[in-house]
Design an enzyme around this catalytic site. Sequence first.
Site, PDB file in Angstrom:
ATOM      1  N   GLU A 190      30.618  59.052 -52.895  1.00  0.00           N
ATOM      2  CA  GLU A 190      29.408  58.441 -52.339  1.00  0.00           C
ATOM      3  C   GLU A 190      28.362  59.520 -52.084  1.00  0.00           C
ATOM      4  O   GLU A 190      28.518  60.358 -51.206  1.00  0.00           O
ATOM      5  CB  GLU A 190      29.722  57.701 -51.038  1.00  0.00           C
ATOM      6  CG  GLU A 190      28.514  56.977 -50.474  1.00  0.00           C
ATOM      7  CD  GLU A 190      28.787  56.315 -49.139  1.00  0.00           C
ATOM      8  OE1 GLU A 190      28.016  55.419 -48.767  1.00  0.00           O
ATOM      9  OE2 GLU A 190      29.758  56.700 -48.461  1.00  0.00           O
ATOM     10  N   GLU A 206      32.642  49.266 -40.161  1.00  0.00           N
ATOM     11  CA  GLU A 206      31.824  49.183 -41.374  1.00  0.00           C
ATOM     12  C   GLU A 206      31.680  50.607 -41.885  1.00  0.00           C
ATOM     13  O   GLU A 206      30.904  51.399 -41.357  1.00  0.00           O
ATOM     14  CB  GLU A 206      30.470  48.551 -41.053  1.00  0.00           C
ATOM     15  CG  GLU A 206      29.725  48.057 -42.290  1.00  0.00           C
ATOM     16  CD  GLU A 206      28.707  49.051 -42.793  1.00  0.00           C
ATOM     17  OE1 GLU A 206      29.096  49.931 -43.606  1.00  0.00           O
ATOM     18  OE2 GLU A 206      27.555  48.971 -42.382  1.00  0.00           O
ATOM     19  N   LYS A 231      27.205  54.835 -28.176  1.00  0.00           N
ATOM     20  CA  LYS A 231      26.825  56.206 -28.494  1.00  0.00           C
ATOM     21  C   LYS A 231      26.177  56.237 -29.872  1.00  0.00           C
ATOM     22  O   LYS A 231      26.824  55.930 -30.870  1.00  0.00           O
ATOM     23  CB  LYS A 231      28.031  57.154 -28.503  1.00  0.00           C
ATOM     24  CG  LYS A 231      27.606  58.640 -28.609  1.00  0.00           C
ATOM     25  CD  LYS A 231      28.759  59.544 -29.019  1.00  0.00           C
ATOM     26  CE  LYS A 231      28.842  59.714 -30.520  1.00  0.00           C
ATOM     27  NZ  LYS A 231      27.702  60.470 -31.120  1.00  0.00           N
ATOM     28  N   CYS A 255      24.572  52.357 -46.524  1.00  0.00           N
ATOM     29  CA  CYS A 255      25.974  52.169 -46.929  1.00  0.00           C
ATOM     30  C   CYS A 255      26.085  51.207 -48.098  1.00  0.00           C
ATOM     31  O   CYS A 255      26.912  51.398 -48.987  1.00  0.00           O
ATOM     32  CB  CYS A 255      26.799  51.663 -45.741  1.00  0.00           C
ATOM     33  SG  CYS A 255      26.962  52.853 -44.399  1.00  0.00           S
TER      34      CYS A 255
END
Length: 465
Positions: A371, A239, A166, A273
């Site tokens: 972040e 991750e 997905k 990331c």
Amino acid sequence: MSSYEGLLAAVVAKQGGRPSTDPATGEIVGHAPEHTPEDLDRAVRSARAAQPGWAALGHRERARLLEAAADAVDASAEALAELITLEQGKPLSGPGSRFEAGAVSGWLRATAAIPLGTEPIEASGATIDYQPVGLVGAIGPWNWPAMIATWQFAPALRMGNAVVMKPSEHTPLSVLAVAELVNRVLPEGVFTVLSGGRELGAALTGNPAFGKLMFTGSTRTGKAIVAASAGHLPRLTLELGGNDPGIVLPDVDPEAIAEDLFWGAFLNTGQTCACLKRLYVHEDVYEAVVGALANVADKASMGPGIEEHNTLGPLTTREQFRIVDRLVEQAKASGARVVTGAEPDRDAPGNFYPATLIADIDPEQPLVLEEQFGPALPIVRYTDLDEAIGMANALDTGLGASVWSADPGRAREIATRIQAGTVWVNQHGTVDPMIPFGGVKGSGYGLEFGVEGLKAVAVPRVING
């Protein structure tokens, strides 16, 4: 007809569906199918039926088919790149959509070429080999949708698994397009992409048919996947988010490292990331590094990615634009110095936030601690190296980090003290299909890429005697 239109026509919903919009203009690119948990059940049944035959082909034949899939991607690489740009926003040129389309075929070829057979266990008569898990479920992100999807499905297929995936609801068309291309050569049922929202994602992670789940995305969602899947104990590769630090030592040549520093932070408009997200610079070279970075930032052209001259595109979602805007405004209000950027046109179409450098910032400001996942880099001044290492390690993230020095040996020594899955020396965020990659702490667990990545989507079997 533009090159992407034929590919797009093959993957859009025939009627209705979820709109996918161009983040540079807000215009609808196409409508993705709205798949349901019932569609997932059908895909699982098909995958279960196809997987034993796929596994029985053996490594050599599966590798050959992955190579053929790479050829199919290469044949439509420009169409795929244009679709990625229109849906995700990154520029066609430079480390943008053409790079991403090339990475899809490149990772397929590299994954096909990695040797992995039966391994003897030293000083014993035992051996270990790696068998398919069976069914692998994968959920991908919106920042590098096609490339990261390939990081997930290519090794899983190579090891004899069937895959149901997905993509992010923000960038489904790019991943559906990859599936359209590779499935021109793969056996039916071994790789299925279903597009949908959170309900579909929850159904996938809670389905006991999957012996392995792979996820790239936020730490919050990763924790939810752990909880949802705990009842049937699938293997997991997660991750998750990163807030990567970089430490610049006083012996650097600021002009020599500025370009690599900038792109380490601003690749894909900061939406990676493993981008450099907080920079700690020694006071002896602080102003010189800030000035050199500003010179690079001022030369970067931001605009619609479909225009060849642009090197920075929009943020993919309006929500991400608001996050970056909020963090920068908080930093400005605290008295931090705006070196460049920080003045977006909030009323203009598109999610464009200018490349922003923030200097003289308190290391406890949210722009440093959270972040930002966007084009805003906080630059913190330090005097004591131990203090800088302490700040680098203080957060509950550990995906990547970097050390910058004229003395690579010294930099490697410092790298051993940093808590991250990867610590780069005089570079940041570079990945290689042969070098394992993964995070620690809140950035997740499990490895991708290389031999270790293949083993992570397989079941080890020891034969002793």
